[in-house]
Design an enzyme around this catalytic site. Structure first.
Site, PDB file in Angstrom:
ATOM      1  N   THR A  29       0.856  -1.188   0.000  1.00 13.72           N
ATOM      2  CA  THR A  29       0.000   0.000   0.000  1.00 13.72           C
ATOM      3  C   THR A  29       0.886   1.230   0.000  1.00 13.72           C
ATOM      4  O   THR A  29       1.613   1.482   0.962  1.00 13.72           O
ATOM      5  CB  THR A  29      -0.925  -0.003   1.227  1.00 13.72           C
ATOM      6  OG1 THR A  29      -1.742  -1.178   1.189  1.00 13.72           O
ATOM      7  CG2 THR A  29      -1.811   1.235   1.236  1.00 13.72           C
ATOM      8  N   CYS A  85      -3.606  -1.905   8.561  1.00 13.42           N
ATOM      9  CA  CYS A  85      -4.035  -1.142   7.382  1.00 13.42           C
ATOM     10  C   CYS A  85      -4.788   0.139   7.715  1.00 13.42           C
ATOM     11  O   CYS A  85      -4.332   1.232   7.392  1.00 13.42           O
ATOM     12  CB  CYS A  85      -4.903  -2.026   6.486  1.00 13.42           C
ATOM     13  SG  CYS A  85      -4.017  -3.429   5.780  1.00 13.42           S
ATOM     14  N   ALA A  93     -20.834  -1.341  15.550  1.00 10.93           N
ATOM     15  CA  ALA A  93     -20.205  -0.541  16.596  1.00 10.93           C
ATOM     16  C   ALA A  93     -19.337  -1.452  17.460  1.00 10.93           C
ATOM     17  O   ALA A  93     -19.621  -2.640  17.618  1.00 10.93           O
ATOM     18  CB  ALA A  93     -21.273   0.132  17.450  1.00 10.93           C
ATOM     19  N   ARG A 100      -1.167  -5.245  16.014  1.00 10.61           N
ATOM     20  CA  ARG A 100      -0.875  -3.870  15.638  1.00 10.61           C
ATOM     21  C   ARG A 100      -2.107  -2.988  15.832  1.00 10.61           C
ATOM     22  O   ARG A 100      -3.169  -3.274  15.311  1.00 10.61           O
ATOM     23  CB  ARG A 100      -0.378  -3.812  14.190  1.00 10.61           C
ATOM     24  CG  ARG A 100       1.047  -4.311  14.028  1.00 10.61           C
ATOM     25  CD  ARG A 100       1.472  -4.392  12.578  1.00 10.61           C
ATOM     26  NE  ARG A 100       0.839  -5.503  11.888  1.00 10.61           N
ATOM     27  CZ  ARG A 100       1.138  -5.873  10.641  1.00 10.61           C
ATOM     28  NH1 ARG A 100       2.042  -5.198   9.952  1.00 10.61           N
ATOM     29  NH2 ARG A 100       0.511  -6.899  10.082  1.00 10.61           N
TER      30      ARG A 100
END
Length: 460
Positions: free
Chosen positions: A129, A277, A269, A345
């Protein structure tokens, strides 16, 4: 029926993280001869010994079978990797820099290696990306290396081929894609033909290959992730209002998701998004907008809402137990940022655990696959081993409940969806659940004798 190696394409994949390893393995599965390169010798040793360095359902079997068939190889030898593939996928990390922009040092290092060592035509494919304009930088890096070698006339192509893989479902996403985006230079028919041939086995029942200019392809990836992150933050912000107004965000979700113009995906929610990402791509898109004189109020809001939502579980605990949690023990179910991965992460659990420790609580935490990775990242977060901070990583959901006053659910693993609620109520001293993923029906919790606080729904 797999194609023989003789009929497959020669492919090099640089980087063996989630994207690189899934890409290499799935391309090998279709009969191509793939060499995966990584500078991390530990990863390559794991792969060459029959393991994989990440948790991704279905990936291990594909890696092992194609390695055994000789279609998939792993190496740290840069020269061999560049020599091997006509198609050179760059699938290295693009971590956020201090200013939020994507750090392209690994992408450009890979490009320079290709330019320094290539001896024939290559298609250099950005799978990582990367911001709009990265292909131009890759092209310049390769051209500079060729010029230094006196080979300025050597032909090569640069292509953008962003990935749209969901962690936990990456193999299915690659092998049965809803779209394949390919960005090529205008008139580069050779590269376009090779990319179309490469992906043909994956899109035989319907042509899902979208060929566009390179900058549009680069932009598409960021736009897609930013849209999904926006939907999550939108619902999380509405969930706070729903609680104040006495509405049920789950009923609202069904009500608006039934509109085909809106749809049902990414309207849940919860405790905030994480992973490799969405957080970095939202930051990078915001940075790109600012650099082009168009500051993105939308991306700033998406990020701010998400940061606040990662505190929602701690706020709910404080609403019950006050500000001092010393003497309290909390069971925590789920540590990875989402199910079916061990990826920690930007995981919301890290924010919660730091707050539990700060307020003096004891923690008994369980995750089906992320315990080892959690121990590593929590040690970095806390500056000490988790046990020294009062966090015990246990081996089952039941073990986490032992001696706990209350349960906090952070990740929606399937094994958490239908527990024995009577046993759960008996195990928890305060019979209390804080549910960050709305797994249960409030009425059922009430009937089971449990005090239940979830996201955007009335407490019971």
């Amino acid at each position: 029926m797999l194609l023989s190696r003789a009929h497959g394409m020669k492919i090099t994949v640089i980087g063996t993280g989630y994207v690189g390893l899934v890409t290499g393995a799935c391309l090998a599965e279709m009969g191509n001869h793939v060499v995966c390169l990584d500078v991390d010798a530990r990863k390559i040793d794991i792969l060459n010994s029959g393991g994989i360095p990440i948790h991704e359902p279905g990936l291990l079997e594909i890696v092992r079978s194609n390695a055994a068939a000789g279609r998939l190889e792993f190496t740290t030898d840069v020269a061999r990797s560049v020599a091997h593939g006509t198609l050179q996928f760059i699938a290295v990390g693009t971590p956020p820099d201090e200013d939020g922009s994507a750090d392209l040092q690994y992408v450009l290092a890979a490009a320079r290696s290709i330019g320094r060592l290539m001896t024939d035509y290559k298609v250099i494919i950005d799978k990582s990306t990367v911001p709009v304009g990265t292909a131009d930088k890759v092209r310049a890096a390769v051209a500079d290396e060729l010029a230094q070698r006196g080979h300025s006339g050597m032909a090569f192509s640069v292509v953008s081929n962003p990935e749209f893989l969901k962690e936990g479902a990456a193999v299915a996403d690659f092998t049965r894609p809803d779209r394949v985006v390919v960005g090529v230079d205008e008139g580069d028919d050779r590269a376009a033909m090779l990319m179309r041939s490469l992906y043909a086995p994956f899109i035989r029942n319907r042509d899902r290959l979208l060929v566009m200019d390179i900058k549009s392809a680069e932009f598409t990836k960021y736009a897609a992730n930013a849209m999904l992150a926006t939907r999550i933050s939108f619902m999380n912000e509405l969930s706070r209002l729903a609680e104040v107004m006495g509405a049920d965000i789950e009923a609202v979700r069904i009500g608006i998701g039934s509109d085909p113009r809106i749809g049902t995906h990414f309207l849940y929610a919860g405790a905030g998004y994480g992973g490799s990402c969405f957080p970095k791509d939202v930051k990078a898109l915001a940075r790109t907008a600012a650099e082009n004189g168009l500051p993105s109020q939308m991306m700033a809001a998406v990020e701010a809402v998400n940061d606040a939502q990662k505190q929602v579980l701690a706020r709910k605990v404080a609403s019950v137990y006050g500000e001092d949690w010393r003497g309290k023990t909390f069971a925590v179910w789920g540590l990875a940022f989402k199910p079916n991965t061990d990826d920690m992460r930007e995981a919301p659990s890290r924010v919660l655990l730091a707050e539990l420790v700060r307020r003096g609580a004891q923690v008994r935490a369980y995750d089906p696959v992320a315990a080892e990775e959690a121990a590593r990242v929590l040690a970095l977060d806390l500056g000490c081993a988790p046990e020294q901070a009062g966090i015990t990583l246990v081996n089952s959901a039941t073990e986490a409940l032992s001696g706990a006053d209350a349960l906090i659910i952070v990740t929606e693993w399937k094994e958490f969806r239908t527990p024995d609620f009577e046993a759960l109520a008996s195990a928890l001293r305060d019979r209390r659940i804080f549910d960050g993923r709305n797994l249960y029906e409030p009425a059922l919790m009430r009937d089971s004798g449990l005090h239940y606080l979830s996201i955007g729904r009335p407490a019971c």
